[in-house]
Design an enzyme around this catalytic site. Structure first.
Site, PDB file in Angstrom:
ATOM      1  N   TRP A  98      -5.051  65.035  55.135  1.00 15.03           N
ATOM      2  CA  TRP A  98      -4.637  63.644  54.929  1.00 15.03           C
ATOM      3  C   TRP A  98      -3.173  63.432  55.310  1.00 15.03           C
ATOM      4  CZ3 TRP A  98      -1.210  61.832  50.876  1.00 15.03           C
ATOM      5  CH2 TRP A  98      -0.696  62.851  50.068  1.00 15.03           C
ATOM      6  N   ASP A  99      -2.463  64.507  55.563  1.00 15.30           N
ATOM      7  CA  ASP A  99      -1.062  64.424  55.971  1.00 15.30           C
ATOM      8  C   ASP A  99      -0.893  63.532  57.204  1.00 15.30           C
ATOM      9  OD1 ASP A  99      -1.578  66.638  54.370  1.00 15.30           O
ATOM     10  OD2 ASP A  99      -0.028  67.874  55.281  1.00 15.30           O
ATOM     11  N   GLU A 112      -0.743  68.869  43.154  1.00 17.27           N
ATOM     12  CA  GLU A 112      -1.774  69.879  42.941  1.00 17.27           C
ATOM     13  C   GLU A 112      -1.441  70.836  41.801  1.00 17.27           C
ATOM     14  OE1 GLU A 112      -3.430  69.924  47.545  1.00 17.27           O
ATOM     15  OE2 GLU A 112      -1.895  71.368  46.920  1.00 17.27           O
ATOM     16  N   LYS A 138       4.433  69.260  41.665  1.00 24.90           N
ATOM     17  CA  LYS A 138       4.587  69.881  42.982  1.00 24.90           C
ATOM     18  C   LYS A 138       5.132  68.885  43.999  1.00 24.90           C
ATOM     19  CE  LYS A 138       1.879  72.202  46.613  1.00 24.90           C
ATOM     20  NZ  LYS A 138       0.535  72.572  47.077  1.00 24.90           N
ATOM     21  N   GLN A 139       4.599  67.676  43.967  1.00 21.44           N
ATOM     22  CA  GLN A 139       5.039  66.656  44.913  1.00 21.44           C
ATOM     23  C   GLN A 139       4.820  65.278  44.313  1.00 21.44           C
ATOM     24  OE1 GLN A 139       1.689  67.547  47.864  1.00 21.44           O
ATOM     25  NE2 GLN A 139       2.060  65.396  48.276  1.00 21.44           N
TER      26      GLN A 139
END
Length: 766
Positions: free
Chosen positions: A357-358, A488, A600-601
Site C-alpha cells: 500500500w506504500d 504494526e 511504530k508509525q
C-alpha cells in the site's frame, strides 16, 4: 547512525573502504533504470561481506510460504522478485592469484555514486598476495536511454610489473535469493552459449515460467586502442564466460568494455530471443561506451530538470533529497502499467520486491507532481487490472457480492503475505487504494478515469467495507473488530480509528463518484452500473454506516484513540526507553512491544494527514502532541508524516528534524537495516516532507495552494511542479516567495490563503 559517507550535493562518496559496511554501501550505491537494476557489487571476486543482487522488473517466483502454524486462508506462497543472472562479473587473475578486494592489501580506495549523470565510479590501488600491485578503475551504469541494457568500463594499470594477466568476463545465472525460504534456486537453464566476443545465459523460472536471456559483448583496449584478442569460451550450467589472456606493461592501462542486455519474455517472444539479443547488443556497441554514457547524462538531465529540489545552505539536506529522488527515478519510470514499486526497488531482496500500500499512500504524489499524468495513472491501472484477483482474495476470506480486498503484498494481484495479523487484518490498504484514486483525479482533473477505471475499484472496495463492519447492539454503532492499523506494534485490535475513518471516507467517496459520473456520463455510467449489478439501495446502506460508525475517543484529552483500550496501557513517552534498547524491534520481545504504548508509525496522525481538511488545527495539534511523543518511528514511513503535520502546526524545528531523519534514513542507516536495501517508498515521503510540508502544497477547490516556510538552516529552496496544465517553479528564500509560470497560458495559485494571477511565462515575487 553511521556517517562514513561524505556530504556532496550531487554525489554519494565513500573515500575509504569500509568492509564492515559493505552491504550498506551496496544498497546505497545501487543502480536501476525501471526495467533492471543491481546492487553495487564489485565486478571482480569479493569474498567479504556482500549481498549479490541483480533484478529484472516484473519477473518473480512464488516461493513456498514458511509458517509455524498454518491457518485457513493463508497464501501458499510469498512472491519474490528474483535475484537474476549476474551480468557485471569480471574476474582478474595474475600469476595464479585472483584479484579479491577482501584478500588484497588496500592502499587507496574511492567509490562514488554520481546522481547527476547516473553512474557508479570506483578507483582502488591494491597489492595482491604475490606482491603484484595494480590500480583498478571501473565505471558502470544502467542505461536510461536503452533501458534493457547496461555497460561497464573496467581498467587495470599495473604499478610494479609487466606480464600476462587473465581477464574473464562472465554471466552467472546459477544464483540464489538470500531470502529463499527453503534454500531453493528459482531458475532453470534453457540455453547457454559463447562465441567470438559474445556470450549469453538463457534461464527460465520454475513455476511461473518467466524467461530471461542475459547477454554480453566484450571489447579490450590497451593504451586507448582496441585490440583484437580472441576469447576462450567457457560454458557450464547457467554460466557463460569469455576469457582473455593479455600481456600488460607497467604503468600502461588495459580497459575492458563490457556491454550487457537483459531481455524478458514479458516483452519479447522467446522464439526471437537470440535474434533480439544480438540486435540489441549490436545497437549499443555501435554507439560505443562514450556515446551511451553521454546519452545517460542527457536522460538524467531531463529528469532533473523536472524534479530536482535545489537547497542552498545545507549540503547534507541537499544530498539527502537528491539521493531520494534519484532512487525513485531509477525504480519506476511509468512506461509499463504491469509494473509497480517495490519497497526496496532494485536495491535488495527484503519484502520480496512486491507491491504494498506504500505505492498509493506515499509514491503517487511524487509522480503526480514531477512527471506526465500517465505515469501516476499507470499505477492506478495496475490495481484496476488486478481487481478480479482482489475479489478472489475477499472470497477466500468469506466475502461475496463483488467485495474486493486488495492484497497486502502482491505481484499479480493475489495475496502472498502470510502473517495473519497483517494478511487478514491490515485491511486499511483497501482505503489507501481508494484514496489514491481521489488524489489522482483531484490533482489531474481526469474525471474520465472515474468512469473507465475508478468506479469499478471503488464500488468493490465499498462492498468490502459494508460486509467487514458489524452492528454493535451495545454501542448502537457499527464497529470494526480484529484489525491491524498502520502501526504494526498493535495487532488484532478493535476499532482502530484510522481504519474506521478510512472506511467511512471510502463509503462517502463512492457516493460522490456515483453522482459525478451519473451527471457527466449518464449513458456510459448506467451501462457500467448494470454490468456491475449495482443498485442505488447500496448507497443507502453505505450512508447508514457513515452515519453510525463508532470512533474511539478520549474526551478528557480531546483526542481520538488509536483503538479501543489504548489508554489501558502505561502511557510513557519514548524518552523513557534507554538508548541501548532502541530500536525496540531489535531488542524487545514481540510480547513486550504489543503491550507497550509505543507506536511504530503514524496511525491516527496518518489519517489526519490524509484528511486534514476534515479537522480543525486545534484537533490536529492535540492529537499530534499526544501521539508524537509515543512514536518510535521504526517504520521508514513514519517521519515524513510527522514532518508534514509539524509544518502545518508551525512546529518548524520539529518538521525539519523529521525531514532530516527521512532524507538521510538510508545514507546514515538510522534503523540499522539499510544493508537489506534502501527504503524506496519512504523516499517519496521525503519528497512530500518538502513539497507538502515545507511548501504546504495542497489542492483545494481546483486550485493549487501553497503555504511555504523556509527552514532556518537553509538560505533557500527551489522546485518545479506540474499541476494539470500548469508548470511552475517555486523558490522560497529569506526575502519571500518567487513563483515563475513556465507555461504559455495564465494561471492562478493560492499562497498563504491569498489568490494570485500569474500571466504566461512570467514571475511574481511575494
Amino acid at each position: 547512525m553511521k556517517q562514513y559517507l561524505k556530504h556532496d550535493e550531487w554525489k554519494v562518496i565513500e573515500d575509504k573502504f569500509h568492509p564492515e559496511f559493505n552491504e550498506i554501501t551496496e544498497s546505497i550505491f545501487s543502480l536501476g533504470n525501471g526495467r533492471m537494476g543491481q546492487r553495487a557489487n564489485f565486478e571482480e571476486t569479493y569474498t567479504g561481506k556482500t549481498l549479490q543482487g541483480n533484478y529484472v522488473a516484473g519477473v518473480y517466483y512464488p516461493d513456498k510460504t514458511r509458517v509455524g502454524w498454518w491457518k485457513n486462508g493463508y497464501p501458499e506462497y510469498f512472491a519474490k522478485v528474483l535475484n537474476a543472472a549476474n551480468w557485471i562479473g569480471i574476474d582478474i587473475e595474475i600469476e595464479g592469484v585472483k584479484v579479491d578486494l577482501h584478500q588484497a592489501t588496500m592502499h587507496d580506495f574511492y567509490r562514488e555514486l554520481n546522481m547527476k549523470e547516473g553512474f557508479l565510479h570506483r578507483k582502488c590501488d591494491i597489492s595482491l598476495a604475490n606482491g603484484k600491485r595494480l590500480k583498478i578503475e571501473s565505471l558502470r551504469f544502467n542505461s536510461m536511454a536503452d533501458d534493457e541494457s547496461g555497460a561497464i568500463s573496467y581498467s587495470i594499470t599495473p604499478i610494479n610489473f609487466s606480464g600476462p594477466i587473465q581477464i574473464k568476463a562472465f554471466i552467472d545465472g546459477d544464483i540464489q535469493n538470500k531470502d529463499s525460504n527453503y534454500n531453493e534456486k528459482f531458475w532453470d537453464q534453457v540455453k547457454v552459449n559463447a562465441s567470438e566476443n559474445q556470450s549469453f545465459v538463457w534461464s527460465k523460472t520454475k513455476k511461473t515460467h518467466f524467461e530471461v536471456i542475459t547477454g554480453q559483448e566484450v571489447q579490450i583496449y590497451q593504451v586507448g586502442q582496441k585490440v583484437d584478442h580472441l576469447a576462450e569460451f567457457e560454458t557450464k550450467e547457467k554460466y557463460s564466460a569469455l576469457t582473455y589472456n593479455v600481456k600488460v606493461l607497467e604503468n600502461e592501462t588495459t580497459t575492458v568494455l563490457k556491454y550487457a542486455v537483459n531481455l524478458s519474455s514479458e516483452n519479447y517472444s522467446t522464439s526471437e530471443f537470440e535474434i533480439k539479443l544480438s540486435q540489441y547488443l549490436s545497437k549499443i556497441t555501435s554507439k560505443g561506451f562514450d556515446q551511451m554514457l553521454q546519452e545517460q547524462a542527457l536522460a538524467w538531465a531531463k529528469k532533473w530538470d523536472s524534479n530536482d529540489i535545489v537547497i542552498e545552505g545545507d549540503v547534507a539536506a541537499q544530498q539527502g533529497i537528491r539521493f531520494n529522488i534519484f532512487q525513485l527515478n531509477q525504480t519506476y519510470t511509468g512506461k509499463d502499467d504491469r509494473l509497480n514499486i517495490g519497497p526496496k526497488g532494485f536495491t535488495g531482496e527484503k519484502y520480496g520486491g512486491s507491491t504494498y500500500w506504500d505505492t498509493e499512500a506515499y509514491c503517487i504524489p511524487f509522480y503526480l507532481s514531477t512527471a506526465p499524468s500517465q505515469v501516476a495513472k499507470n499505477l492506478l491501472i495496475y490495481r484496476w487490472k488486478q481487481l478480479d484477483k482482489a475479489i478472489e482474495n475477499a472470497q477466500k476470506l468469506g466475502f461475496d457480492q463483488g467485495a474486493a480486498l486488495y492484497p497486502m503484498v502482491t505481484m499479480n494481484g493475489e495475496e502472498c503475505h502470510n502473517e495473519w495479523e497483517i494478511t487478514f487484518e491490515e485491511i486499511h490498504r483497501n482505503g489507501a487504494i481508494a484514496y489514491a484514486i481521489k488524489d489522482y483525479v483531484q490533482y489531474t482533473d481526469d474525471k474520465q478515469h472515474l468512469l473507465d477505471y475508478g468506479w469499478d475499484v471503488l464500488i468493490a472496495i465499498a462492498r468490502f467495507w459494508k460486509q467487514r463492519v458489524n452492528w454493535s447492539e451495545n454501542l448502537q454503532k457499527y464497529v470494526m473488530l480484529g484489525v491491524t492499523g498502520p502501526n504494526e506494534y498493535e495487532n488484532n485490535v478493535n476499532n482502530n480509528w484510522y481504519t474506521n475513518y478510512l472506511a467511512v471516507w471510502c463509503l462517502k467517496y463512492v457516493q460522490e463518484v456515483y453522482q459525478e459520473i451519473s451527471e457527466l456520463y449518464p449513458k456510459e455510467a448506467n451501462l457500467k452500473f448494470e454490468k456491475g449489478q449495482f443498485s442505488v439501495t447500496e448507497l443507502a446502506e453505505f450512508e447508514h454506516i457513515v452515519q453510525h460508525m463508532y470512533f474511539p475517543r478520549d474526551e478528557k484529552r480531546g483526542v481520538y484513540l488509536q483503538q479501543d483500550g489504548f489508554l489501558d496501557k502505561i502511557i510513557a513517552s519514548v524518552d523513557h526507553i534507554p538508548a541501548h534498547q532502541r530500536p525496540i524491534n531489535q531488542h524487545w520481545s514481540w510480547d513486550r512491544i504489543l503491550r507497550s504504548c509505543y507506536i511504530k508509525q503514524a496511525d491516527v496522525l496518518q489519517g489526519m494527514y490524509f484528511f486534514e481538511s476534515d479537522f480543525t488545527l486545534e484537533e490536529i495539534e492535540r492529537n499530534y502532541n499526544f501521539y508524537e511523543p509515543l512514536t518510535v518511528h521504526e517504520s521508514s514511513l513514519s517521519p515524513c508524516v510527522h514532518s508534514i503535520l509539524a509544518a502545518k502546526l508551525g512546529k518548524e524545528d520539529k518538521s525539519y528534524e523529521f525531514y532530516t531523519r527521512a532524507a538521510r534514513l538510508d545514507l546514515d542507516d538510522y534503523n540499522n537495516d539499510t544493508e537489506d536495501g534502501c527504503h524506496i517508498t519512504s523516499m517519496a515521503g521525503t519528497w512530500m516532507s518538502i513539497i507538502k510540508g515545507f511548501s504546504g502544497q495542497s489542492v483545494q477547490n481546483n486550485l493549487l495552494h501553497l503555504a511555504p516556510f523556509l527552514p532556518k538552516q537553509w538560505k533557500s529552496y527551489r522546485f518545479k511542479i506540474n499541476f494539470r496544465q500548469d508548470h511552475l517553479e517555486i523558490e522560497v528564500n529569506r526575502e519571500g516567495v518567487k513563483v515563475q509560470n513556465l507555461a504559455n497560458h495564465d494561471t492562478e495559485i493560492v499562497i498563504h490563503d491569498k489568490k494570485y494571477q500569474i500571466v504566461a511565462n512570467s514571475t511574481i515575487n511575494l
